[in-house]
Design a protein around this motif. Structure first.
Motif, PDB file in Angstrom:
ATOM      1  N   ALA A 411       0.838  -1.196   0.000  1.00 16.17           N
ATOM      2  CA  ALA A 411       0.000   0.000   0.000  1.00 16.17           C
ATOM      3  C   ALA A 411       0.873   1.246   0.000  1.00 16.17           C
ATOM      4  CB  ALA A 411      -0.903  -0.010   1.232  1.00 16.17           C
ATOM      5  N   ASP A 412       0.262   2.342  -0.335  1.00 14.70           N
ATOM      6  CA  ASP A 412       0.947   3.634  -0.303  1.00 14.70           C
ATOM      7  C   ASP A 412       1.280   3.972   1.138  1.00 14.70           C
ATOM      8  OD1 ASP A 412       1.746   6.255  -0.433  1.00 14.70           O
ATOM      9  OD2 ASP A 412       0.151   6.860  -1.807  1.00 14.70           O
ATOM     10  N   PRO A 413       2.512   4.385   1.432  1.00 14.09           N
ATOM     11  CA  PRO A 413       2.847   4.762   2.809  1.00 14.09           C
ATOM     12  C   PRO A 413       1.940   5.862   3.355  1.00 14.09           C
ATOM     13  CG  PRO A 413       4.833   4.557   1.490  1.00 14.09           C
ATOM     14  CD  PRO A 413       3.683   4.427   0.553  1.00 14.09           C
ATOM     15  N   ALA A 414       1.389   6.698   2.459  1.00 12.12           N
ATOM     16  CA  ALA A 414       0.519   7.781   2.914  1.00 12.12           C
ATOM     17  C   ALA A 414      -0.754   7.265   3.556  1.00 12.12           C
ATOM     18  CB  ALA A 414       0.178   8.697   1.740  1.00 12.12           C
ATOM     19  N   SER A 415      -1.057   5.965   3.367  1.00 12.55           N
ATOM     20  CA  SER A 415      -2.276   5.409   3.945  1.00 12.55           C
ATOM     21  C   SER A 415      -2.097   4.989   5.399  1.00 12.55           C
ATOM     22  CB  SER A 415      -2.737   4.198   3.124  1.00 12.55           C
ATOM     23  OG  SER A 415      -1.803   3.128   3.244  1.00 12.55           O
ATOM     24  N   MET A 416      -0.892   5.052   5.939  1.00 10.49           N
ATOM     25  CA  MET A 416      -0.681   4.632   7.330  1.00 10.49           C
ATOM     26  C   MET A 416      -1.441   5.541   8.289  1.00 10.49           C
ATOM     27  SD  MET A 416       3.233   3.288   7.797  1.00 10.49           S
ATOM     28  CE  MET A 416       2.790   2.496   9.358  1.00 10.49           C
ATOM     29  N   GLU A 417      -2.218   4.921   9.173  1.00  9.40           N
ATOM     30  CA  GLU A 417      -3.003   5.662  10.146  1.00  9.40           C
ATOM     31  C   GLU A 417      -2.183   5.933  11.399  1.00  9.40           C
ATOM     32  OE1 GLU A 417      -5.825   6.907   9.584  1.00  9.40           O
ATOM     33  OE2 GLU A 417      -6.501   5.865   7.773  1.00  9.40           O
ATOM     34  N   LEU A 418      -2.728   6.805  12.241  1.00 10.43           N
ATOM     35  CA  LEU A 418      -2.012   7.145  13.482  1.00 10.43           C
ATOM     36  C   LEU A 418      -1.819   5.923  14.372  1.00 10.43           C
ATOM     37  CD1 LEU A 418      -3.779  10.525  14.275  1.00 10.43           C
ATOM     38  CD2 LEU A 418      -1.361  10.234  13.734  1.00 10.43           C
ATOM     39  N   SER A 441       1.301   9.980  20.340  1.00 10.52           N
ATOM     40  CA  SER A 441       0.370   9.345  21.273  1.00 10.52           C
ATOM     41  C   SER A 441      -0.859  10.221  21.519  1.00 10.52           C
ATOM     42  CB  SER A 441       1.086   9.053  22.592  1.00 10.52           C
ATOM     43  OG  SER A 441       0.192   8.504  23.540  1.00 10.52           O
ATOM     44  N   THR A 442      -0.623  11.517  21.672  1.00 13.75           N
ATOM     45  CA  THR A 442      -1.747  12.442  21.890  1.00 13.75           C
ATOM     46  C   THR A 442      -2.651  12.510  20.674  1.00 13.75           C
ATOM     47  OG1 THR A 442      -0.459  13.792  23.437  1.00 13.75           O
ATOM     48  CG2 THR A 442      -2.347  14.838  22.382  1.00 13.75           C
ATOM     49  N   LEU A 443      -2.057  12.598  19.487  1.00 13.40           N
ATOM     50  CA  LEU A 443      -2.847  12.625  18.265  1.00 13.40           C
ATOM     51  C   LEU A 443      -3.691  11.364  18.131  1.00 13.40           C
ATOM     52  CD1 LEU A 443      -0.096  13.989  15.845  1.00 13.40           C
ATOM     53  CD2 LEU A 443      -2.174  15.217  16.514  1.00 13.40           C
ATOM     54  N   ARG A 444      -3.099  10.220  18.470  1.00 14.58           N
ATOM     55  CA  ARG A 444      -3.827   8.946  18.380  1.00 14.58           C
ATOM     56  C   ARG A 444      -5.002   8.917  19.347  1.00 14.58           C
ATOM     57  NH1 ARG A 444      -2.939   4.733  21.795  1.00 14.58           N
ATOM     58  NH2 ARG A 444      -3.775   2.671  21.193  1.00 14.58           N
ATOM     59  N   ARG A 445      -4.789   9.353  20.583  1.00 10.82           N
ATOM     60  CA  ARG A 445      -5.880   9.336  21.572  1.00 10.82           C
ATOM     61  C   ARG A 445      -7.016  10.254  21.146  1.00 10.82           C
ATOM     62  NH1 ARG A 445      -4.737  11.398  26.630  1.00 10.82           N
ATOM     63  NH2 ARG A 445      -2.752  12.330  25.957  1.00 10.82           N
ATOM     64  N   ALA A 446      -6.678  11.442  20.652  1.00  6.60           N
ATOM     65  CA  ALA A 446      -7.719  12.372  20.229  1.00  6.60           C
ATOM     66  C   ALA A 446      -8.474  11.831  19.017  1.00  6.60           C
ATOM     67  CB  ALA A 446      -7.099  13.724  19.912  1.00  6.60           C
ATOM     68  N   ARG A 447      -7.735  11.263  18.055  1.00  8.46           N
ATOM     69  CA  ARG A 447      -8.374  10.706  16.862  1.00  8.46           C
ATOM     70  C   ARG A 447      -9.284   9.545  17.217  1.00  8.46           C
ATOM     71  NH1 ARG A 447     -11.034   9.287  13.539  1.00  8.46           N
ATOM     72  NH2 ARG A 447     -10.717   9.021  11.297  1.00  8.46           N
ATOM     73  N   ASN A 448      -8.877   8.698  18.143  1.00 11.18           N
ATOM     74  CA  ASN A 448      -9.707   7.564  18.551  1.00 11.18           C
ATOM     75  C   ASN A 448     -11.002   8.031  19.216  1.00 11.18           C
ATOM     76  OD1 ASN A 448      -7.928   5.722  17.537  1.00 11.18           O
ATOM     77  ND2 ASN A 448      -7.014   5.173  19.507  1.00 11.18           N
TER      78      ASN A 448
END
Length: 471
Positions: A411-418, A441-448
């Motif tokens: 897959a395209d590396p740009a598709s990697m999620e947080l 880590s903060t970005l992941r928690r907020a996105r979740n």
């Protein structure tokens, strides 16, 4: 409205009480009049006889020459009364640019109680006053429709200023019947524009409208997100404006945008509440419910009966359903952005809970998700330098199989999620500094949280703003 009037149709325009009391309905009528060539506004009567609150008549636009005796005529000739520079006339649809704000005027006044037998007198009957304005000696409808001189004016009646709902309804019924019977071409038809609240007409009036010559219009689904955002932007000036010592930072800009959008989503089509909440709320999510309670003063009896959601598709209908009309008249429900939206004044989210959480989440989605995704892209752009075993193997290991090409290619590396970037960091497949790992880590928690329809609380929001400011 203008299209129907220009096509020779009589129109009945129904407004909620709140739009009338705040004088916004009057401004809407004035805007329609602005677009017509021959308008006769019903002249005032000798004494007000309504026993319900009514809004004051608007200021006249300019001078005119009276027709008949007593200077009672208010015939508008657009070319004489408007100095148009920008194509929009002088209409202030929100009531803020002239300093009026969104509060209901101190002006709905209770009219003095008058003997009902006086309601049909020559100074109070709407048809008689219109006839005198036009210089007609006989009955308005018969003279104008049956023996007219070729003139086809629009007769404007603001029913909330009239003493007798029966008189307005009777005029409307007789007028549409006479126009239909006369068989006039659309271009030759005189027309009525009756602007009204539900209580200003007899109960069966709307059901008796003849669709061949008369069209109903409801003030339903008129305001949209941009309208509310516009008045909120006026109520919350740009942070730091005019203060050299208070320069904007990325964190302040995001907080400012989030505060505006949260007010917009919370108030929805209730523009008056939007202005009040914008001035009262300090921007902290924990304080939003208390700010709402401070702004809301809905009658509890009305609020309890105004929470119906309507049938599927009700928000796209041209008028409110029967079960919503009491709340609609009170200004507590409207169609907004494809949804039936109940104002917090009716109790929807006023005390916090899941309803308010949903509105806050919607606001945060609009403001924060694009910024979080930009930050994710920032980490993806670092992968060629921080991937321990190369980008291709990193993607093969962590990106879901469903995102890969059908032929099995990476897959395209740009598709990697947080979440995938975070897992790679935890397993030491990418190398990050402690600061970078903390931001990820903060970005992941907020996105979740946002992905699970949960608003970001104030503590996490502060961490998120710090993380976003690092890019």
């Amino acid at each position: 409205m203008l299209a129907d009037l220009r096509a020779g149709l009589t129109c009945v325009w129904l407004f909620p009480d709140a739009e009338v009391e705040a004088n916004r309905a009057d401004r809407a009528v004035e805007e329609v009049i602005h677009g017509l060539d021959d308008v006769v506004d019903v002249p005032g009567k000798a004494a007000a006889v309504r026993t319900t609150p009514v809004a004051a008549l608007p200021e006249p636009w300019g001078s005119w020459e009276p027709l008949g005796s007593g200077g009672e005529s208010v015939v508008h000739h657009v070319e004489d009364t408007f100095d148009i520079d920008d194509g929009f006339g002088g209409w202030d649809p929100f009531g803020v640019f002239g300093g009026g704000g969104f509060h209901a005027s101190a002006g709905p006044q209770l009219a003095p109680t008058v003997d009902a037998r006086l309601a049909d007198g020559p100074d109070t009957d709407v048809a008689a006053r219109l006839a005198r304005s036009l210089g007609l000696d006989g009955d308005l409808v018969s003279e104008l429709v049956g023996h007219g001189d070729g003139r086809a004016p629009v007769l404007v009646v603001r029913a909330w200023t009239e003493a007798n709902p029966h008189a307005v309804s009777r005029l409307l019924r007789r007028f549409q019947a006479a126009v239909k019977e006369a068989g006039l071409k659309p271009s030759d038809r005189p027309r009525l524009l009756v602007a009204s609240r539900l209580q200003d007409l007899e109960a069966d009036t709307m059901g008796l409208l003849d669709g061949t010559v008369t069209r109903p219009h409801w003030w339903w689904g008129v305001w949209n997100h941009l309208d509310t955002a516009t008045v909120v932007a006026d109520a919350i000036p740009h942070a730091g404006f005019g203060q050299a010592h208070n320069r904007m930072t990325p964190t302040k800009l995001i907080r400012h945008a989030l505060r505006r959008e949260t007010v917009v989503q919370t108030a929805g089509p209730d523009l008056g509440l939007a202005v009040e909440l914008a001035k009262v709320w300090n921007g902290r999510t924990d304080d939003l419910a208390s700010a709402l309670r401070e702004c809301c003063h809905a009658d509890d009896a009305v609020a309890r009966g105004s929470q119906g959601r309507g049938t599927p598709g009700a928000a796209y209908a041209p008028l409110p359903e029967n079960g919503l009309r009491e709340a609609w008249s009170a200004g507590l429900v409207d169609s907004w952005e494809g949804q039936i939206r109940h104002s917090p004044r009716a109790g929807a989210g006023r005390s916090g809970g899941t309803e308010l959480d949903k509105l806050v989440w919607q606001a945060q989605n609009r403001v924060l998700l694009p910024l979080i995704d930009d930050a994710r892209v920032g980490f993806v752009e670092l992968l060629p330098r921080i991937a321990v075993r190369g980008v291709t193997r990193l993607v093969d290991t962590y990106v879901r199989q469903s995102l890969r090409d059908a032929n099995g290619a990476s897959a395209d590396p740009a598709s990697m999620e947080l979440g995938e970037l975070y897992d790679a960091a935890v397993h030491r497949d990418i190398t990050l500094t402690d600061e970078q790992f903390g931001r990820l880590s903060t970005l992941r928690r907020a996105r979740n949280k946002l992905a699970h329809r949960t608003p970001v609380d104030d503590a996490l929001l502060q961490d998120l703003l710090d993380a976003l400011s690092g890019f």
